[in-house]
Motif scaffolding. Structure first.
Motif, PDB file in Angstrom:
ATOM      1  N   GLU A 179      12.273  -8.928  -3.579  1.00 50.79           N
ATOM      2  CA  GLU A 179      12.748  -7.584  -3.916  1.00 50.79           C
ATOM      3  C   GLU A 179      11.756  -6.527  -3.430  1.00 50.79           C
ATOM      4  OE1 GLU A 179      14.746  -4.349  -5.998  1.00 50.79           O
ATOM      5  OE2 GLU A 179      15.388  -6.315  -5.249  1.00 50.79           O
ATOM      6  N   SER A 180      10.492  -6.768  -3.695  1.00 52.22           N
ATOM      7  CA  SER A 180       9.447  -5.836  -3.275  1.00 52.22           C
ATOM      8  C   SER A 180       9.363  -5.766  -1.758  1.00 52.22           C
ATOM      9  CB  SER A 180       8.099  -6.271  -3.867  1.00 52.22           C
ATOM     10  OG  SER A 180       7.044  -5.496  -3.368  1.00 52.22           O
ATOM     11  N   PHE A 181       9.507  -6.923  -1.104  1.00 49.55           N
ATOM     12  CA  PHE A 181       9.396  -6.970   0.357  1.00 49.55           C
ATOM     13  C   PHE A 181      10.539  -6.193   1.011  1.00 49.55           C
ATOM     14  CE2 PHE A 181       8.708  -8.663   4.538  1.00 49.55           C
ATOM     15  CZ  PHE A 181       7.360  -8.967   4.552  1.00 49.55           C
ATOM     16  N   ALA A 182      11.764  -6.431   0.525  1.00 50.55           N
ATOM     17  CA  ALA A 182      12.909  -5.684   1.059  1.00 50.55           C
ATOM     18  C   ALA A 182      12.746  -4.192   0.785  1.00 50.55           C
ATOM     19  CB  ALA A 182      14.195  -6.201   0.438  1.00 50.55           C
ATOM     20  N   GLY A 183      12.155  -3.878  -0.369  1.00 53.74           N
ATOM     21  CA  GLY A 183      11.973  -2.479  -0.744  1.00 53.74           C
ATOM     22  C   GLY A 183      11.087  -1.715   0.214  1.00 53.74           C
ATOM     23  N   MET A 184      10.152  -2.402   0.880  1.00 47.72           N
ATOM     24  CA  MET A 184       9.283  -1.715   1.842  1.00 47.72           C
ATOM     25  C   MET A 184      10.091  -1.179   3.019  1.00 47.72           C
ATOM     26  SD  MET A 184       5.787  -4.036   1.883  1.00 47.72           S
ATOM     27  CE  MET A 184       6.600  -5.578   2.319  1.00 47.72           C
ATOM     28  N   PHE A 185      11.100  -1.933   3.460  1.00 47.79           N
ATOM     29  CA  PHE A 185      11.939  -1.478   4.569  1.00 47.79           C
ATOM     30  C   PHE A 185      12.895  -0.376   4.105  1.00 47.79           C
ATOM     31  CE2 PHE A 185      10.729  -5.784   5.921  1.00 47.79           C
ATOM     32  CZ  PHE A 185      10.271  -5.511   7.201  1.00 47.79           C
ATOM     33  N   VAL A 198       0.853  -1.186   0.000  1.00 46.54           N
ATOM     34  CA  VAL A 198       0.000   0.000   0.000  1.00 46.54           C
ATOM     35  C   VAL A 198       0.891   1.239   0.000  1.00 46.54           C
ATOM     36  CG1 VAL A 198      -1.883  -1.154   1.200  1.00 46.54           C
ATOM     37  CG2 VAL A 198      -0.134   0.038   2.525  1.00 46.54           C
ATOM     38  N   THR A 199       0.346   2.336  -0.456  1.00 45.81           N
ATOM     39  CA  THR A 199       1.103   3.585  -0.492  1.00 45.81           C
ATOM     40  C   THR A 199       0.490   4.581   0.490  1.00 45.81           C
ATOM     41  OG1 THR A 199      -0.281   4.352  -2.326  1.00 45.81           O
ATOM     42  CG2 THR A 199       1.786   3.241  -2.895  1.00 45.81           C
ATOM     43  N   HIS A 200       1.200   5.673   0.692  1.00 44.73           N
ATOM     44  CA  HIS A 200       0.723   6.762   1.547  1.00 44.73           C
ATOM     45  C   HIS A 200       0.475   6.309   2.992  1.00 44.73           C
ATOM     46  CE1 HIS A 200       0.352   8.756  -2.246  1.00 44.73           C
ATOM     47  NE2 HIS A 200      -0.638   7.988  -2.632  1.00 44.73           N
ATOM     48  N   THR A 201       1.367   5.463   3.507  1.00 48.20           N
ATOM     49  CA  THR A 201       1.287   5.075   4.912  1.00 48.20           C
ATOM     50  C   THR A 201       2.693   4.782   5.403  1.00 48.20           C
ATOM     51  OG1 THR A 201       0.189   3.615   6.512  1.00 48.20           O
ATOM     52  CG2 THR A 201       0.957   2.596   4.481  1.00 48.20           C
ATOM     53  N   ASP A 202       2.862   4.533   6.685  1.00 51.02           N
ATOM     54  CA  ASP A 202       4.191   4.287   7.238  1.00 51.02           C
ATOM     55  C   ASP A 202       4.657   2.880   6.893  1.00 51.02           C
ATOM     56  OD1 ASP A 202       3.659   2.474   9.963  1.00 51.02           O
ATOM     57  OD2 ASP A 202       1.975   3.757   9.381  1.00 51.02           O
ATOM     58  N   TRP A 203       5.954   2.657   6.994  1.00 52.06           N
ATOM     59  CA  TRP A 203       6.539   1.378   6.586  1.00 52.06           C
ATOM     60  C   TRP A 203       5.976   0.217   7.389  1.00 52.06           C
ATOM     61  CZ3 TRP A 203       8.850  -1.865   9.988  1.00 52.06           C
ATOM     62  CH2 TRP A 203       9.290  -1.321  11.204  1.00 52.06           C
ATOM     63  N   LYS A 204       5.731   0.433   8.689  1.00 50.65           N
ATOM     64  CA  LYS A 204       5.264  -0.666   9.537  1.00 50.65           C
ATOM     65  C   LYS A 204       3.885  -1.138   9.105  1.00 50.65           C
ATOM     66  CE  LYS A 204       5.899  -0.411  14.051  1.00 50.65           C
ATOM     67  NZ  LYS A 204       5.653  -0.160  15.510  1.00 50.65           N
ATOM     68  N   SER A 205       2.986  -0.208   8.822  1.00 55.80           N
ATOM     69  CA  SER A 205       1.647  -0.583   8.354  1.00 55.80           C
ATOM     70  C   SER A 205       1.727  -1.268   6.991  1.00 55.80           C
ATOM     71  CB  SER A 205       0.748   0.656   8.258  1.00 55.80           C
ATOM     72  OG  SER A 205       0.558   1.243   9.532  1.00 55.80           O
ATOM     73  N   THR A 206       2.603  -0.764   6.131  1.00 54.58           N
ATOM     74  CA  THR A 206       2.767  -1.352   4.801  1.00 54.58           C
ATOM     75  C   THR A 206       3.198  -2.806   4.895  1.00 54.58           C
ATOM     76  OG1 THR A 206       3.370   0.795   3.852  1.00 54.58           O
ATOM     77  CG2 THR A 206       3.997  -1.153   2.604  1.00 54.58           C
ATOM     78  N   VAL A 207       4.210  -3.074   5.714  1.00 54.46           N
ATOM     79  CA  VAL A 207       4.714  -4.442   5.878  1.00 54.46           C
ATOM     80  C   VAL A 207       3.650  -5.330   6.508  1.00 54.46           C
ATOM     81  CG1 VAL A 207       6.406  -5.887   7.067  1.00 54.46           C
ATOM     82  CG2 VAL A 207       7.123  -3.725   6.023  1.00 54.46           C
ATOM     83  N   ARG A 208       3.009  -4.829   7.546  1.00 57.26           N
ATOM     84  CA  ARG A 208       2.006  -5.628   8.255  1.00 57.26           C
ATOM     85  C   ARG A 208       0.859  -6.030   7.329  1.00 57.26           C
ATOM     86  NH1 ARG A 208      -2.370  -5.938  11.826  1.00 57.26           N
ATOM     87  NH2 ARG A 208      -1.841  -7.010  13.782  1.00 57.26           N
ATOM     88  N   LEU A 209       0.356  -5.095   6.562  1.00 48.37           N
ATOM     89  CA  LEU A 209      -0.746  -5.391   5.637  1.00 48.37           C
ATOM     90  C   LEU A 209      -0.319  -6.401   4.577  1.00 48.37           C
ATOM     91  CD1 LEU A 209      -2.221  -1.791   5.211  1.00 48.37           C
ATOM     92  CD2 LEU A 209      -3.329  -3.736   6.341  1.00 48.37           C
ATOM     93  N   ARG A 210       0.914  -6.280   4.106  1.00 43.65           N
ATOM     94  CA  ARG A 210       1.405  -7.205   3.073  1.00 43.65           C
ATOM     95  C   ARG A 210       1.520  -8.617   3.633  1.00 43.65           C
ATOM     96  NH1 ARG A 210       5.280  -6.823  -1.356  1.00 43.65           N
ATOM     97  NH2 ARG A 210       4.222  -7.923  -3.043  1.00 43.65           N
ATOM     98  N   VAL A 211       2.053  -8.736   4.833  1.00 42.55           N
ATOM     99  CA  VAL A 211       2.201 -10.050   5.459  1.00 42.55           C
ATOM    100  C   VAL A 211       0.832 -10.694   5.691  1.00 42.55           C
ATOM    101  CG1 VAL A 211       2.887 -11.245   7.575  1.00 42.55           C
ATOM    102  CG2 VAL A 211       4.430  -9.584   6.532  1.00 42.55           C
ATOM    103  N   LEU A 212      -0.114  -9.928   6.172  1.00 37.01           N
ATOM    104  CA  LEU A 212      -1.438 -10.488   6.437  1.00 37.01           C
ATOM    105  C   LEU A 212      -2.163 -10.838   5.144  1.00 37.01           C
ATOM    106  CD1 LEU A 212      -2.613  -8.324   9.466  1.00 37.01           C
ATOM    107  CD2 LEU A 212      -1.586 -10.602   9.457  1.00 37.01           C
ATOM    108  N   SER A 213      -1.891 -10.114   4.060  1.00 33.61           N
ATOM    109  CA  SER A 213      -2.440 -10.489   2.759  1.00 33.61           C
ATOM    110  C   SER A 213      -1.844 -11.813   2.301  1.00 33.61           C
ATOM    111  CB  SER A 213      -2.151  -9.395   1.726  1.00 33.61           C
ATOM    112  OG  SER A 213      -2.603  -9.786   0.435  1.00 33.61           O
ATOM    113  N   ALA A 214      -0.535 -11.981   2.514  1.00 33.62           N
ATOM    114  CA  ALA A 214       0.116 -13.249   2.173  1.00 33.62           C
ATOM    115  C   ALA A 214      -0.483 -14.392   2.985  1.00 33.62           C
ATOM    116  CB  ALA A 214       1.623 -13.149   2.431  1.00 33.62           C
ATOM    117  N   ARG A 215      -0.776 -14.124   4.248  1.00 33.70           N
ATOM    118  CA  ARG A 215      -1.364 -15.164   5.105  1.00 33.70           C
ATOM    119  C   ARG A 215      -2.754 -15.560   4.607  1.00 33.70           C
ATOM    120  NH1 ARG A 215      -0.544 -17.822   9.712  1.00 33.70           N
ATOM    121  NH2 ARG A 215      -2.232 -18.169  11.197  1.00 33.70           N
TER     122      ARG A 215
END
Length: 243
Positions: free
Chosen positions: A121-127, A76-93
């Motif tokens: 690559e995309s996952f590392a890019g979020m951090f 997701v865009t326009h949010t902090d890195w922690k929320s971005t990573v968390r949402l991505r992980v939960l989508s993967a789950r």
């Protein structure tokens, strides 16, 4: 129904159709029962017809994993890195939970395909986009491990006990006796196992809330990553401090 099946079988075969059918078949019969021959039967073709679109079963599994990755939401865009990573992980789950075979397929891949590398690559890019150094991101990726894909090894496995019977099938007196024996030999395990409320419908452990446990650990990791990032952590300095 018969006419629909015949129409489906007359549809020209292509790689996308083969992979879609493989995913649906694995959803139905499981990872271990998936085979090229069974997939060919499902598609109404001879097994050799499949090899025009996938070279072998390994390439088929690679394609299935790529299909799974395609179901994971982009960052997701326009949010902090922690929320971005968390949402991505939960989508993967969520994607993983839709396909019970997925974890085995992911863990069976010994060579990282373009789809897997693109996801990493995309996952590392979020951090990195969140301001993390390459050094910290390297160690973060190690720490987050399988959670990147939406799974983790569970501490309590309900299939590891001496009997395949579920607790509900064991008489109350026997359960009490078993618990007493466990408490005498493994007091610490019993203390932590009985120290919190349990969800009787859970698929993990004997009633542990697997989704809660997954998110609990994920949030601990993210909080820790945030603290290290704010401290300007580096592996070089951490190694020097240990000496």
């Amino acid at each position: 129904m018969t006419q629909q099946l015949e129409a489906t079988r007359r549809t020209p075969l292509n790689r996308e159709r083969v992979l879609r059918a493989a995913v649906e078949l694995a959803d139905d019969v499981g990872f271990e029962s998936l085979s090229m021959r069974r997939l060919a039967e499902e598609l109404g073709v001879v097994p050799m017809a499949l090899y025009k679109h996938v070279a072998n079963k390994e390439e088929l599994l690679d394609g299935m994993v790529a299909s799974l990755i395609g179901e994971i939401d982009p960052p997701v865009t326009h949010t902090d890195w922690k929320s971005t990573v968390r949402l991505r992980v939960l989508s993967a789950r969520r994607a993983l939970q839709r396909h019970p075979w997925a974890r085995q397929a992911i863990e069976s891949r010994t060579t990282k395909t373009a789809a897997v590398l693109d996801y990493m690559e995309s996952f590392a890019g979020m951090f990195l986009a969140g301001g993390f150094s390459a050094d910290l991101t390297h160690h973060v990726m190690h720490a987050i491990g399988g959670r990147m894909w939406g799974f983790t090894q569970e501490l309590f496995d309900d299939q590891s006990g001496p009997t395949a019977e579920s607790p509900a099938e064991v008489p109350p007196e026997a359960q009490a006796a078993m618990m007493q024996q466990m408490a005498e030999r493994y007091p610490n395990i019993v203390a932590i196992a009985t120290g919190t409320a349990h969800d009787g419908s859970s698929v993990v452990g004997h009633g542990c809330d697997d989704q809660f446990e997954f998110e609990f650990a994920l949030d601990l990791l993210l909080d820790g990553f945030e603290r290290l990032h704010e401290q300007g952590w580096s592996s070089r300095q951490a190694k020097l401090d240990r000496r």
